[in-house]
Scaffold this active site. Structure first.
Site, PDB file in Angstrom:
ATOM      1  N   ARG A  88       0.821  -1.208   0.000  1.00 23.99           N
ATOM      2  CA  ARG A  88       0.000   0.000   0.000  1.00 23.99           C
ATOM      3  C   ARG A  88       0.855   1.260   0.000  1.00 23.99           C
ATOM      4  O   ARG A  88       0.313   2.356   0.046  1.00 23.99           O
ATOM      5  CB  ARG A  88      -0.868   0.011   1.254  1.00 23.99           C
ATOM      6  CG  ARG A  88      -2.328  -0.345   0.981  1.00 23.99           C
ATOM      7  CD  ARG A  88      -2.979  -0.435   2.313  1.00 23.99           C
ATOM      8  NE  ARG A  88      -4.365  -0.201   2.396  1.00 23.99           N
ATOM      9  CZ  ARG A  88      -5.271  -1.173   2.543  1.00 23.99           C
ATOM     10  NH1 ARG A  88      -4.917  -2.427   2.502  1.00 23.99           N
ATOM     11  NH2 ARG A  88      -6.530  -0.868   2.741  1.00 23.99           N
ATOM     12  N   ARG A 149      -9.865   7.322   4.509  1.00 26.60           N
ATOM     13  CA  ARG A 149      -9.204   6.167   3.868  1.00 26.60           C
ATOM     14  C   ARG A 149      -8.987   6.424   2.374  1.00 26.60           C
ATOM     15  O   ARG A 149      -7.976   6.021   1.809  1.00 26.60           O
ATOM     16  CB  ARG A 149     -10.046   4.899   4.088  1.00 26.60           C
ATOM     17  CG  ARG A 149      -9.909   4.366   5.510  1.00 26.60           C
ATOM     18  CD  ARG A 149     -10.977   3.354   5.826  1.00 26.60           C
ATOM     19  NE  ARG A 149     -10.859   2.130   5.049  1.00 26.60           N
ATOM     20  CZ  ARG A 149     -11.893   1.352   4.750  1.00 26.60           C
ATOM     21  NH1 ARG A 149     -13.107   1.663   5.141  1.00 26.60           N
ATOM     22  NH2 ARG A 149     -11.698   0.257   4.063  1.00 26.60           N
TER      23      ARG A 149
HETATM   24  P1  AMP Z   1      -8.453  -3.415   4.171  1.00 25.44           P
HETATM   25  O1  AMP Z   1      -9.292  -4.522   4.691  1.00 25.44           O
HETATM   26  O2  AMP Z   1      -7.484  -3.875   3.124  1.00 25.44           O
HETATM   27  O3  AMP Z   1      -9.255  -2.222   3.735  1.00 25.44           O
HETATM   28  O4  AMP Z   1      -7.535  -2.921   5.395  1.00 25.44           O
HETATM   29  C1  AMP Z   1      -8.121  -2.398   6.584  1.00 25.44           C
HETATM   30  C2  AMP Z   1      -7.082  -1.586   7.343  1.00 25.44           C
HETATM   31  O5  AMP Z   1      -5.957  -2.431   7.693  1.00 25.44           O
HETATM   32  C3  AMP Z   1      -6.451  -0.435   6.559  1.00 25.44           C
HETATM   33  O6  AMP Z   1      -7.258   0.727   6.564  1.00 25.44           O
HETATM   34  C4  AMP Z   1      -5.146  -0.255   7.317  1.00 25.44           C
HETATM   35  O7  AMP Z   1      -5.350   0.394   8.559  1.00 25.44           O
HETATM   36  C5  AMP Z   1      -4.739  -1.703   7.617  1.00 25.44           C
HETATM   37  N1  AMP Z   1      -3.920  -2.249   6.508  1.00 25.44           N
HETATM   38  C6  AMP Z   1      -4.242  -3.272   5.665  1.00 25.44           C
HETATM   39  N2  AMP Z   1      -3.257  -3.505   4.793  1.00 25.44           N
HETATM   40  C7  AMP Z   1      -2.271  -2.627   5.079  1.00 25.44           C
HETATM   41  C8  AMP Z   1      -0.990  -2.336   4.510  1.00 25.44           C
HETATM   42  N3  AMP Z   1      -0.507  -3.037   3.457  1.00 25.44           N
HETATM   43  N4  AMP Z   1      -0.242  -1.354   5.078  1.00 25.44           N
HETATM   44  C9  AMP Z   1      -0.706  -0.659   6.128  1.00 25.44           C
HETATM   45  N5  AMP Z   1      -1.904  -0.851   6.695  1.00 25.44           N
HETATM   46  C10 AMP Z   1      -2.696  -1.813   6.186  1.00 25.44           C
END
Ligand code: AMP
Length: 204
Positions: A88, A149
């Site tokens: 990310r 986000r």
């Molecule tokens: P997601 O389910 O992919 O939307 O991820 C939910 C949350 O997990 C994100 O908003 C971040 O806080 C954290 N997160 C997930 N993947 C990453 C990543 N590669 N780097 C940093 N934070 C992450």
């Protein structure tokens, strides 16, 4: 095959990752899911990640990269994987490239799901998850966190599109439409034919 699925929150990465990984016979590895499992299991990793997640911010790279490196070292990921939600940041992408190189591997493709922002806000605000038999809204799908986000995505993650384009690995698909239609576009872009065999990936 080693694939990264790129796209903003609400683009349908989780849904598509499960389906596509099944067709590719590789594990779908979602960093968001791993973090959420750690938060519910009240582990140390979950404790460290929770505040960032609740605020809609990225968990710091050192925590995230170590977690992904461990996961990719597990036996089921040796022959391939589909990463959902990682990398990310450019720094995470560079770390991924370097750790794969150390193992003598490299990424085969980055598939970007493209959806415009109005559609994302609409999808995220209406999204519910089934938890213990009940449909609940994720804390980070609340309207003010969703906006943040999307900002974080624009600033820190969207540049990965250029990073992977330069590396000659990027395929972009329109991710608006029925789930099946998007899956078909994804499999075509990844060079998967109807018999499940991988061919030459289609250009974006
Ligand atoms: P997601 O389910 O992919 O939307 O991820 C939910 C949350 O997990 C994100 O908003 C971040 O806080 C954290 N997160 C997930 N993947 C990453 C990543 N590669 N780097 C940093 N934070 C992450």
């Amino acid at each position: 095959m080693r694939v990264v699925l790129l796209g903003p929150p609400g683009a349908g990465k989780g849904t598509q990752a499960q389906i596509i990984a099944g067709r590719m016979s590789v594990p779908a590895i979602s960093t968001g899911d791993i973090f959420r499992a750690n938060v519910s299991g009240r582990t140390e990793l979950g404790r460290q990640a929770k505040a960032y997640m609740d605020a809609g911010d990225l968990v710091p790279d050192e925590i995230t990269v170590a977690m992904v490196t461990d996961r990719l070292a597990e036996p089921d990921a040796k022959a391939g994987f589909l990463l959902d939600g990682f990398p990310r940041t450019i720094a995470q992408a560079e770390q991924l490239r370097d750790s794969l190189a150390e193992l003598g591997h490299q990424l085969d493709r980055c598939l970007e799901l493209v959806v415009d922002e109005d559609e994302l806000v609409r999808r995220l605000s209406g999204r519910r998850m089934l938890v213990d038999g009940e449909w609940v809204q994720r804390d980070d799908d609340k309207p003010e966190t969703v906006r943040h986000r999307l900002e974080v995505y624009r600033e820190q993650t969207a540049p990965l599109s250029g990073f992977y384009r330069q590396a000659g690995l990027l395929s972009q698909i329109d991710a608006i439409g029925e789930i099946d239609e998007v899956t078909d576009r994804a499999l075509t872009a990844l060079g998967f034919t109807d018999d499940g065999a991988a061919g030459a990936p289609a250009a974006s």
